[in-house]
Enzyme design. Structure first.
Site, PDB file in Angstrom:
ATOM      1  N   LEU A   1       0.850  -1.187   0.000  1.00  0.00           N
ATOM      2  CA  LEU A   1       0.000   0.000   0.000  1.00  0.00           C
ATOM      3  C   LEU A   1       0.884   1.233   0.000  1.00  0.00           C
ATOM      4  CD1 LEU A   1      -2.650  -1.169   2.628  1.00  0.00           C
ATOM      5  CD2 LEU A   1      -2.815  -1.278   0.138  1.00  0.00           C
ATOM      6  N   SER A   2       0.294   2.389  -0.224  1.00  0.00           N
ATOM      7  CA  SER A   2       1.117   3.597  -0.284  1.00  0.00           C
ATOM      8  C   SER A   2       1.855   3.830   1.031  1.00  0.00           C
ATOM      9  CB  SER A   2       0.274   4.811  -0.648  1.00  0.00           C
ATOM     10  OG  SER A   2      -0.773   5.006   0.278  1.00  0.00           O
ATOM     11  N   GLU A   3       1.225   3.475   2.180  1.00  0.00           N
ATOM     12  CA  GLU A   3       1.927   3.537   3.454  1.00  0.00           C
ATOM     13  C   GLU A   3       1.461   2.431   4.390  1.00  0.00           C
ATOM     14  OE1 GLU A   3       2.433   7.936   2.293  1.00  0.00           O
ATOM     15  OE2 GLU A   3       0.601   6.834   2.682  1.00  0.00           O
ATOM     16  N   THR A   4       2.386   1.971   5.204  1.00  0.00           N
ATOM     17  CA  THR A   4       2.114   1.050   6.308  1.00  0.00           C
ATOM     18  C   THR A   4       2.680   1.667   7.575  1.00  0.00           C
ATOM     19  OG1 THR A   4       2.184  -0.911   4.884  1.00  0.00           O
ATOM     20  CG2 THR A   4       2.548  -1.255   7.241  1.00  0.00           C
TER      21      THR A   4
ATOM     22  N   HIS B   1      -2.241  10.686   5.745  1.00  0.00           N
ATOM     23  CA  HIS B   1      -3.285   9.661   5.814  1.00  0.00           C
ATOM     24  C   HIS B   1      -2.926   8.576   6.834  1.00  0.00           C
ATOM     25  CE1 HIS B   1      -1.934   6.172   3.254  1.00  0.00           C
ATOM     26  NE2 HIS B   1      -3.074   5.604   3.621  1.00  0.00           N
TER      27      HIS B   1
END
Length: 293
Positions: free
Chosen positions: A43-46, A75
């Site tokens: 994902l774009s961030e974890t 986010h």
């Protein structure tokens, strides 16, 4: 076994907004393990949740894209704040706490939904956006994203660079039609995300539609980017005639991806200078599970 949850952020409904993975109980994981897990989620961030350095704060967060660690991101902050509030239902449906991130302590205010499915969070930036200089010439950035040079620019707006931790090349586009036509590309500056924005014709007030590309971070296009919205506060101060007072800005992102998101940006201006920036939005819980790591 480590608990994790996924949420959709900057949206009130599942399968919209920006997906986020949050790994709870992250003690004992080193940076290499966190990076490997972030690549696995893809994902774009974890986010990895750790005990805070100071007991008065709620948690310490480390944030990874599939390619590298970030000092701050919007986010992940909103989504993790909502998730942590949902973990403590006995404390009520509204609370305030600090989250420790590499950029500093981020003060958050959270309101959860009664059904435990999600909530809304707002946080104040621990640092103001920094102006990093002018952006590329319109001809250069137009060639990058497959537009004509005349498509770049709006009113007084010209390409510029701003950042709060993560850095962005911010590019005004003449209309949302041309914004939708842009192709994803990397920013000319190696460490920047590429943030394209245009006035939103469907909304009243200070409203914008945006797209953000960061292929060098493993994110070809992002459905919602809070850190870019933070940088955008600097853009607005540079190019808009913002008088003293509180200015509410509505940002829509992810429309071209079929994952619409809504970000609330609030700027407070005093004596002609930017004094504070707040970012807010909704998040909904999608799944919970355990991770063998």
């Amino acid at each position: 076994m480590r608990r994790f949850a996924t949420l959709d952020v900057f949206t009130e409904r599942r399968l919209a907004g920006n997906p986020l993975a949050v790994v709870l109980d992250a003690e004992g994981l080193d940076a290499a393990a966190m990076q490997a897990i972030a690549r696995e989620f893809n994902l774009s961030e974890t986010v990895f949740v750790l005990p805070p350095a100071e007991a008065r704060h709620r948690a310490h967060l480390r944030i990874f894209t599939p390619a590298r660690e970030l000092p701050f991101a919007g986010h992940p902050t909103v989504g993790t704040a909502v998730l942590l509030a949902l973990q403590d239902p006995a404390l009520g449906d509204a609370r305030a706490f600090g989250l420790e991130e590499a950029v500093g302590v981020v003060p958050c205010v959270v309101e959860t939904l009664p059904d435990g499915a999600g909530g809304r969070a707002r946080f104040k930036l621990p640092a103001l956006p920094e102006y990093l200089g002018p952006g590329p010439e319109p001809e250069a950035v137009a060639a990058l994203v497959g537009l004509a040079p005349g498509d770049i620019g709006h009113a007084r707006h010209r390409p510029s660079r701003h950042g709060v931790g993560p850095r962005f090349t911010c590019v005004p586009v003449a209309s949302v039609e041309r914004l939708d036509a842009a192709r994803p590309a990397a920013a000319p500056e190696a460490g920047d995300g590429l943030y394209l924005y245009a006035p939103d014709p469907e909304r009243m007030g200070r409203s914008w539609q945006v797209r953000m590309f960061a292929p060098r971070l493993g994110v070809p296009e992002d459905p919602a980017t809070g850190s870019a919205a933070a940088a955008f506060a600097g853009v607005l101060m540079q190019f808009e005639a913002l008088g003293d007072g509180v200015h509410d800005v509505a940002i829509r992102q992810g429309l071209a991806m079929g994952r619409p998101s809504e970000i609330a940006l609030q700027l407070t201006v005093e004596a002609g200078a930017l004094r504070s920036v707040e970012i807010g939005g909704a998040a909904v819980l999608v799944s919970e599970g355990t991770l063998r790591a």
